[in-house]
Design an enzyme around this catalytic site. Structure first.
Site, PDB file in Angstrom:
ATOM      1  N   GLY A 119      46.116 -35.817 -35.244  1.00  0.00           N
ATOM      2  CA  GLY A 119      45.111 -36.746 -34.654  1.00  0.00           C
ATOM      3  C   GLY A 119      45.094 -38.323 -34.667  1.00  0.00           C
ATOM      4  N   VAL A 133      53.659 -31.990 -36.924  1.00  0.00           N
ATOM      5  CA  VAL A 133      53.547 -33.546 -38.067  1.00  0.00           C
ATOM      6  C   VAL A 133      52.544 -33.187 -39.322  1.00  0.00           C
ATOM      7  CG1 VAL A 133      51.770 -35.506 -37.626  1.00  0.00           C
ATOM      8  CG2 VAL A 133      53.261 -34.969 -35.763  1.00  0.00           C
ATOM      9  N   ASP A 135      50.713 -20.745 -31.231  1.00  0.00           N
ATOM     10  CA  ASP A 135      49.748 -20.008 -32.087  1.00  0.00           C
ATOM     11  C   ASP A 135      48.709 -20.338 -31.239  1.00  0.00           C
ATOM     12  OD1 ASP A 135      51.675 -19.091 -33.682  1.00  0.00           O
ATOM     13  OD2 ASP A 135      50.985 -20.263 -35.426  1.00  0.00           O
ATOM     14  N   VAL A 152      57.682 -27.756 -34.489  1.00  0.00           N
ATOM     15  CA  VAL A 152      56.557 -28.352 -34.013  1.00  0.00           C
ATOM     16  C   VAL A 152      55.464 -28.612 -35.526  1.00  0.00           C
ATOM     17  CG1 VAL A 152      54.989 -30.011 -32.175  1.00  0.00           C
ATOM     18  CG2 VAL A 152      57.381 -28.509 -31.463  1.00  0.00           C
ATOM     19  N   GLY A 204      51.987 -36.131 -32.492  1.00  0.00           N
ATOM     20  CA  GLY A 204      51.943 -34.916 -32.091  1.00  0.00           C
ATOM     21  C   GLY A 204      52.153 -34.689 -30.234  1.00  0.00           C
ATOM     22  N   TYR A 218      49.269 -28.365 -26.337  1.00  0.00           N
ATOM     23  CA  TYR A 218      50.282 -28.109 -25.302  1.00  0.00           C
ATOM     24  C   TYR A 218      50.062 -27.693 -23.453  1.00  0.00           C
ATOM     25  CZ  TYR A 218      53.018 -26.324 -29.190  1.00  0.00           C
ATOM     26  OH  TYR A 218      53.515 -26.688 -30.845  1.00  0.00           O
TER      27      TYR A 218
END
Ligand SMILES: CC(C)(COP(=O)(O)OP(=O)(O)OC[C@H]1O[C@@H](n2cnc3c(N)ncnc32)[C@H](O)[C@@H]1OP(=O)(O)O)[C@@H](O)C(=O)NCCC(=O)NCCS
Length: 179
Positions: free
Chosen positions: A124, A118, A152, A116, A128, A159
């Site tokens: 921001g 961006v 991470d 994933v 995403g 998430y």
């Protein structure tokens, strides 16, 4: 992204770069525009077409500091993914890759989301989140109910904001690495 940094290191491969940056006729089967209009008339869209310029994808991953991966393996990973979603900025007849994600799956119960990303200039702004929601919508559309990923540490909250849970019911992700 330290986890897959270490998984995808190795020798480089070759890839064709035909058509990089130029906007070919968009195939509506693969494309969904976002309700976004830039000051310069640019537009953004998601695509599920997996015919992606690997050098452009490498540039995007470079921009967020990920280690380079062998392009032949990246190509193979994309070919064998269940779902590939790219995010593009379209300006006139040019387009630029600004986001990417993919998922692997058993096509029935489970899917795992990978890579994933961006472009930092576009972070921001909610993209995403939109990319992830689009991934989830597409996977749910295929009746996949168990969606997992490896986060991470610095993106766990990102998430969580999308409904992902850390260790639900105490279940732990486990990893095996070669010595
Ligand atoms: C992680 C990433 C995809 C987020 O994309 P983005 O476009 O900046 O995120 P959004 O603007 O859609 O943010 C959505 C929400 O998540 C929050 N968020 C974004 N990045 C976050 C982070 N690293 N940690 C915690 N929250 C974060 C935002 O504040 C926003 O919150 P809100 O809905 O309450 O306003 C992007 O920062 C990125 O590409 N990072 C580098 C690559 C990477 O680390 N990928 C994840 C690998 S596991």
């Amino acid at each position: 992204m330290g986890f897959w940094k270490s998984l995808f290191t190795g020798t480089d491969g070759s890839a064709s770069r035909a058509g990089a940056g130029s906007l070919e006729v968009l195939d509506s089967r693969f494309v969904e525009f976002l309700p976004y209009q830039g000051e310069n008339g640019s537009r953004l869209y998601f695509s599920t077409d997996r015919n992606i310029d690997l050098y452009e994808l490498e540039e995007l991953c470079d921009a967020v500091g990920w280690s380079r991966r062998p392009l032949r393996k990246v190509r193979k990973a994309i070919q064998h993914s269940f779902l590939v979603v790219s995010l593009w900025e379209q300006k006139g007849n040019r387009r630029r890759l600004i986001g990417f994600s993919r998922a692997t799956s058993d096509h029935a119960f489970n899917a795992t989301i990978w890579d994933v990303v961006v472009n930092p200039s576009f972070q921001g702004k909610g993209l995403g989140k939109s990319l992830m929601k689009y991934m989830i919508k597409k996977l749910r559309g295929e009746d996949i109910s168990n969606i997992t990923l490896f986060a991470d540490p610095h993106v766990v909250e990102f998430y969580q904001g999308l409904g992902f849970m850390v260790d639900p019911e105490g279940i732990k992700g486990m990893f095996w690495y070669p010595d």
